[in-house]
Design a protein around this motif. Sequence first.
Motif, PDB file in Angstrom:
ATOM      1  N   TRP A  33      42.860  28.241  56.600  1.00  0.00           N
ATOM      2  CA  TRP A  33      43.674  28.383  55.392  1.00  0.00           C
ATOM      3  C   TRP A  33      43.626  29.771  54.757  1.00  0.00           C
ATOM      4  O   TRP A  33      44.298  30.011  53.773  1.00  0.00           O
ATOM      5  N   CYS A  34      42.837  30.685  55.288  1.00  0.00           N
ATOM      6  CA  CYS A  34      42.803  32.041  54.743  1.00  0.00           C
ATOM      7  C   CYS A  34      43.884  32.864  55.448  1.00  0.00           C
ATOM      8  O   CYS A  34      43.777  33.168  56.627  1.00  0.00           O
ATOM      9  N   ARG A  35      44.912  33.191  54.707  1.00  0.00           N
ATOM     10  CA  ARG A  35      46.044  33.921  55.283  1.00  0.00           C
ATOM     11  C   ARG A  35      45.864  35.431  55.227  1.00  0.00           C
ATOM     12  O   ARG A  35      46.293  36.144  56.112  1.00  0.00           O
ATOM     13  N   ARG A  36      45.260  35.914  54.142  1.00  0.00           N
ATOM     14  CA  ARG A  36      45.158  37.353  53.938  1.00  0.00           C
ATOM     15  C   ARG A  36      44.001  37.677  53.004  1.00  0.00           C
ATOM     16  O   ARG A  36      43.706  36.911  52.096  1.00  0.00           O
ATOM     17  N   THR A  37      43.386  38.833  53.232  1.00  0.00           N
ATOM     18  CA  THR A  37      42.395  39.359  52.294  1.00  0.00           C
ATOM     19  C   THR A  37      42.675  40.843  52.088  1.00  0.00           C
ATOM     20  O   THR A  37      43.259  41.501  52.943  1.00  0.00           O
ATOM     21  N   ARG A  38      42.252  41.327  50.946  1.00  0.00           N
ATOM     22  CA  ARG A  38      42.382  42.758  50.654  1.00  0.00           C
ATOM     23  C   ARG A  38      41.200  43.157  49.795  1.00  0.00           C
ATOM     24  O   ARG A  38      40.910  42.515  48.779  1.00  0.00           O
ATOM     25  N   ILE A  39      40.508  44.196  50.209  1.00  0.00           N
ATOM     26  CA  ILE A  39      39.402  44.726  49.424  1.00  0.00           C
ATOM     27  C   ILE A  39      39.979  45.746  48.451  1.00  0.00           C
ATOM     28  O   ILE A  39      40.563  46.743  48.870  1.00  0.00           O
ATOM     29  N   ARG A  40      39.834  45.487  47.174  1.00  0.00           N
ATOM     30  CA  ARG A  40      40.315  46.426  46.145  1.00  0.00           C
ATOM     31  C   ARG A  40      39.301  47.533  45.898  1.00  0.00           C
ATOM     32  O   ARG A  40      39.661  48.676  45.661  1.00  0.00           O
ATOM     33  N   GLU A  41      38.039  47.131  45.892  1.00  0.00           N
ATOM     34  CA  GLU A  41      36.984  48.081  45.543  1.00  0.00           C
ATOM     35  C   GLU A  41      35.681  47.633  46.190  1.00  0.00           C
ATOM     36  O   GLU A  41      35.399  46.441  46.269  1.00  0.00           O
ATOM     37  N   ARG A  42      34.891  48.608  46.649  1.00  0.00           N
ATOM     38  CA  ARG A  42      33.587  48.309  47.248  1.00  0.00           C
ATOM     39  C   ARG A  42      32.617  49.397  46.797  1.00  0.00           C
ATOM     40  O   ARG A  42      32.844  50.570  47.089  1.00  0.00           O
ATOM     41  N   SER A  43      31.574  49.008  46.057  1.00  0.00           N
ATOM     42  CA  SER A  43      30.574  49.993  45.627  1.00  0.00           C
ATOM     43  C   SER A  43      29.297  49.306  45.167  1.00  0.00           C
ATOM     44  O   SER A  43      29.336  48.260  44.519  1.00  0.00           O
ATOM     45  N   ASP A  44      28.168  49.898  45.514  1.00  0.00           N
ATOM     46  CA  ASP A  44      26.851  49.447  45.040  1.00  0.00           C
ATOM     47  C   ASP A  44      26.641  47.941  45.115  1.00  0.00           C
ATOM     48  O   ASP A  44      26.239  47.306  44.137  1.00  0.00           O
ATOM     49  N   GLY A  45      26.905  47.348  46.256  1.00  0.00           N
ATOM     50  CA  GLY A  45      26.666  45.917  46.426  1.00  0.00           C
ATOM     51  C   GLY A  45      27.682  45.018  45.755  1.00  0.00           C
ATOM     52  O   GLY A  45      27.487  43.814  45.667  1.00  0.00           O
ATOM     53  N   LYS A  46      28.787  45.585  45.265  1.00  0.00           N
ATOM     54  CA  LYS A  46      29.836  44.787  44.619  1.00  0.00           C
ATOM     55  C   LYS A  46      31.160  45.028  45.333  1.00  0.00           C
ATOM     56  O   LYS A  46      31.484  46.146  45.711  1.00  0.00           O
ATOM     57  N   ILE A  47      31.910  43.945  45.485  1.00  0.00           N
ATOM     58  CA  ILE A  47      33.220  44.005  46.132  1.00  0.00           C
ATOM     59  C   ILE A  47      34.202  43.233  45.264  1.00  0.00           C
ATOM     60  O   ILE A  47      33.927  42.097  44.874  1.00  0.00           O
ATOM     61  N   VAL A  48      35.333  43.850  44.982  1.00  0.00           N
ATOM     62  CA  VAL A  48      36.431  43.140  44.323  1.00  0.00           C
ATOM     63  C   VAL A  48      37.457  42.890  45.421  1.00  0.00           C
ATOM     64  O   VAL A  48      37.917  43.827  46.078  1.00  0.00           O
ATOM     65  N   SER A  49      37.781  41.612  45.646  1.00  0.00           N
ATOM     66  CA  SER A  49      38.696  41.283  46.742  1.00  0.00           C
ATOM     67  C   SER A  49      39.765  40.294  46.308  1.00  0.00           C
ATOM     68  O   SER A  49      39.556  39.477  45.418  1.00  0.00           O
ATOM     69  N   ASP A  50      40.898  40.412  46.975  1.00  0.00           N
ATOM     70  CA  ASP A  50      42.002  39.463  46.809  1.00  0.00           C
ATOM     71  C   ASP A  50      42.048  38.601  48.055  1.00  0.00           C
ATOM     72  O   ASP A  50      41.801  39.088  49.165  1.00  0.00           O
ATOM     73  N   MET A  51      42.380  37.328  47.873  1.00  0.00           N
ATOM     74  CA  MET A  51      42.493  36.422  49.007  1.00  0.00           C
ATOM     75  C   MET A  51      43.700  35.521  48.800  1.00  0.00           C
ATOM     76  O   MET A  51      43.939  35.038  47.693  1.00  0.00           O
ATOM     77  N   GLU A  52      44.442  35.327  49.881  1.00  0.00           N
ATOM     78  CA  GLU A  52      45.541  34.364  49.865  1.00  0.00           C
ATOM     79  C   GLU A  52      45.118  33.178  50.711  1.00  0.00           C
ATOM     80  O   GLU A  52      44.777  33.317  51.876  1.00  0.00           O
ATOM     81  N   ILE A  53      45.140  32.005  50.092  1.00  0.00           N
ATOM     82  CA  ILE A  53      44.799  30.755  50.754  1.00  0.00           C
ATOM     83  C   ILE A  53      46.065  29.914  50.805  1.00  0.00           C
ATOM     84  O   ILE A  53      46.785  29.823  49.810  1.00  0.00           O
TER      85      ILE A  53
END
Length: 156
Positions: A33-53
Amino acid sequence: MPSHSETRILPYTPSQLFDLVIAIERYPEFLPWCRRTRIRERSDGKIVSDMEIGYKLLSENFTSLVTAKRPRKIVVEYVSGPLSRLSNAWEFEPSGKTACKLSFTVDFEFRSPLMRVAMEMFFDKALSRMVTAFEARAKEIYGPPKKQPVRRNLAS
């Protein structure tokens, strides 16, 4: 407000499973069911991500903040999307020399009453299938579990 937790002993190291789970950009390759992901930001052990389910004609997008504490824990917090809340965590504890006790918990709630009812009907099965997909991916990447040699006492 569905919640699910699952624990499995897997024949991979905590670092291997941590690397597998933190590779969010690879999820569409194996996660149901995971169609797409996008990493918006990655730094110091933190990731902001978008996911389409999505499933059939239904599709939802959400953004989350992932905090990685290598190699023992990954925590996911909800930022925006169709949910009123989401939290989940992956924990990786050594179990013997080459195995890992994997613990997965998730708790979330859709804003839409219709989506809430629909999700509750197959929630546990869907989440269990998701954890199984990670297990299958580990086998694909790291190979099947290695059998331990049988030790015999030859000093008799």
